[in-house]
Design a protein around this motif. Structure first.
Motif, PDB file in Angstrom:
ATOM      1  N   SER A   1       0.780  -1.206  -0.089  1.00 45.63           N
ATOM      2  CA  SER A   1      -0.026  -0.138  -0.041  1.00 45.63           C
ATOM      3  C   SER A   1       0.853   1.291  -0.071  1.00 45.63           C
ATOM      4  O   SER A   1       2.027   1.153   0.314  1.00 45.63           O
ATOM      5  CB  SER A   1      -1.068   0.024   1.292  1.00 45.63           C
ATOM      6  N   ASN A   2       0.317   2.350  -0.325  1.00 49.78           N
ATOM      7  CA  ASN A   2       1.015   3.629  -0.167  1.00 49.78           C
ATOM      8  C   ASN A   2       0.069   4.710   0.163  1.00 49.78           C
ATOM      9  O   ASN A   2      -1.252   4.337   0.474  1.00 49.78           O
ATOM     10  CB  ASN A   2       1.850   3.876  -1.614  1.00 49.78           C
ATOM     11  N   GLU A   3       0.122   5.865   0.314  1.00 53.09           N
ATOM     12  CA  GLU A   3      -0.715   7.056   0.599  1.00 53.09           C
ATOM     13  C   GLU A   3      -1.637   7.261  -0.201  1.00 53.09           C
ATOM     14  O   GLU A   3      -3.097   7.915   0.153  1.00 53.09           O
ATOM     15  CB  GLU A   3       0.060   8.420   0.878  1.00 53.09           C
TER      16      GLU A   3
ATOM     17  N   ALA B   1       0.249  -2.702  -5.130  1.00 51.41           N
ATOM     18  CA  ALA B   1       1.253  -3.777  -5.814  1.00 51.41           C
ATOM     19  C   ALA B   1       0.827  -4.927  -5.316  1.00 51.41           C
ATOM     20  O   ALA B   1       0.339  -5.203  -4.042  1.00 51.41           O
ATOM     21  CB  ALA B   1       2.666  -3.784  -5.827  1.00 51.41           C
ATOM     22  N   LEU B   2       1.026  -6.111  -5.977  1.00 54.05           N
ATOM     23  CA  LEU B   2       0.290  -7.426  -5.551  1.00 54.05           C
ATOM     24  C   LEU B   2       1.705  -8.211  -5.533  1.00 54.05           C
ATOM     25  O   LEU B   2       2.389  -8.313  -6.733  1.00 54.05           O
ATOM     26  CB  LEU B   2      -0.544  -8.030  -6.475  1.00 54.05           C
ATOM     27  N   LEU B   3       2.033  -9.007  -4.614  1.00 60.63           N
ATOM     28  CA  LEU B   3       3.148  -9.806  -4.358  1.00 60.63           C
ATOM     29  C   LEU B   3       2.810 -11.054  -3.881  1.00 60.63           C
ATOM     30  O   LEU B   3       1.615 -11.357  -3.305  1.00 60.63           O
ATOM     31  CB  LEU B   3       3.824  -9.321  -3.091  1.00 60.63           C
ATOM     32  N   VAL B   4       3.672 -12.100  -4.291  1.00 63.50           N
ATOM     33  CA  VAL B   4       3.287 -13.439  -4.191  1.00 63.50           C
ATOM     34  C   VAL B   4       4.618 -14.122  -3.406  1.00 63.50           C
ATOM     35  O   VAL B   4       5.816 -13.557  -3.685  1.00 63.50           O
ATOM     36  CB  VAL B   4       3.265 -14.478  -5.245  1.00 63.50           C
TER      37      VAL B   4
ATOM     38  N   SER C   1      -0.371  -3.145 -12.613  1.00 61.10           N
ATOM     39  CA  SER C   1      -1.079  -2.108 -12.488  1.00 61.10           C
ATOM     40  C   SER C   1      -2.382  -2.132 -11.451  1.00 61.10           C
ATOM     41  O   SER C   1      -3.502  -1.711 -11.740  1.00 61.10           O
ATOM     42  CB  SER C   1      -1.493  -1.443 -13.539  1.00 61.10           C
ATOM     43  N   SER C   2      -1.843  -2.397 -10.329  1.00 64.65           N
ATOM     44  CA  SER C   2      -2.859  -2.771  -9.273  1.00 64.65           C
ATOM     45  C   SER C   2      -3.803  -1.909  -8.841  1.00 64.65           C
ATOM     46  O   SER C   2      -4.817  -2.031  -8.566  1.00 64.65           O
ATOM     47  CB  SER C   2      -2.061  -3.428  -8.131  1.00 64.65           C
TER      48      SER C   2
END
Length: 311
Positions: free
Chosen positions: A49-51, A57-60, A209-210
């Protein structure tokens, strides 16, 4: 005037025979050198997350043989190939000398695990990007990108209801036939057939491009904007380049099969290349969609058979 001349030059290039071969070569991905086991598993999604958004972004999770730490890859289907960050690999090599990131080849491939799914790469694609590993604390250490080459090996089930991603060998048999649609997977680009406000079009799906529901050109952005809505502008970073992101409220509806998905925002971005803009125009593409559009939904992609479903 200069911009017009540049656009005209690109159009001429695209429509010429030599231009066709130029773009065909430019956008043709390299050979898929992933070797993937027949195992299946489900991976938990880790969101960055960001402001501006909780879905930046999606991470695995990914594990490297012989290294006890869990690392992360950004799951980015907009990238044609899986790649790794040079700084992260060097950092791992320094702490674990047996992991010699400079010596990977056919006899000594880079091996890692996505849950129970084993992957090996004899020739690792590297990028001088990212951060060194923070071995202290609970930082999420991102070591690279899992790209669209994984789709040539696995059916991918992205469950944004349960926040997990399934790596399967076959399309789930329980999915109703009327929910299954065709999609294009040319040059490892996921192009989903759908509708926007009942107008049939195709969308480029980019899981990297979440934060976005729909990115389109300025004209379409204006057409889809909610009457009287006020745009919000912020600056984003894309691989070191600064982009101006314009968001505005929308009440448009995107449809895939039986699923109607209302848009809450539509986006256009200043700072993308001229070639990208012209290619979008001539491809007939309605825009690029990101993960945010599918929050609360399930997206299944079977690239081998070019079938997908949204549930």
């Amino acid at each position: 005037m200069r911009k017009f001349v540049l656009i005209l030059a690109v159009i001429i290039l695209i429509t010429s025979v030599s231009g066709y071969f130029y773009f065909d070569k430019k956008f043709t991905p390299p050979e898929n050198n992933l070797e993937v086991s027949e195992d299946q598993d489900t991976l938990d999604i880790q969101w960055v997350s960001n402001e501006d958004t909780e879905f930046a972004a999606l991470l695995v999770p990914v594990n490297i043989e012989g290294v006890p730490n869990t690392f992360y890859l950004q799951f980015d289907l907009g990238a044609h190939s899986t790649l790794f960050h040079e700084k992260a690999l060097s950092s791992i090599s320094e702490k674990y000398p047996f992991f010699d990131s400079s010596s990977f080849d056919n006899n000594n491939p880079f091996r890692f695990n996505l849950g129970m799914v084993s992957v090996s790469i004899p020739k690792v694609r590297r990028l001088n990007y990212g951060q060194e590993i923070n071995w202290k604390g609970s930082d999420v250490n991102i070591i690279g990108t899992l790209g669209a080459d994984i789709l040539e090996h696995k059916v991918v089930l992205m469950d944004f209801k349960k926040n997990c991603i399934g790596l399967r060998n076959t399309f789930p048999t329980e999915i109703p036939m009327e929910s299954i649609q065709d999609f294009e997977f040319t040059k490892r680009k996921v192009m989903l057939q759908g509708q926007i406000n009942s107008e049939r079009t195709k969308f480029f799906y980019d899981s990297g491009s979440s934060a976005f529901e729909l990115i389109t050109d300025k004209d379409q952005w204006e057409n889809l904007a909610l009457f009287g809505a006020v745009e919000k502008v912020y600056q984003a970073n894309s691989w070191g380049s600064k982009l101006d992101v314009h968001n505005i409220a929308s009440d448009a509806v995107i449809t895939f099969g039986l699923q109607e998905i209302p848009l809450s925002k539509v986006t256009y971005i200043e700072g993308t290349s001229l070639i990208q803009n012209v290619l979008m125009y001539f491809s007939g593409m309605g825009g690029m969609i990101g993960n945010k559009l599918f929050i609360g939904k399930v997206l299944i992609l079977d690239a081998k058979n070019q079938k997908f479903a949204v549930l």
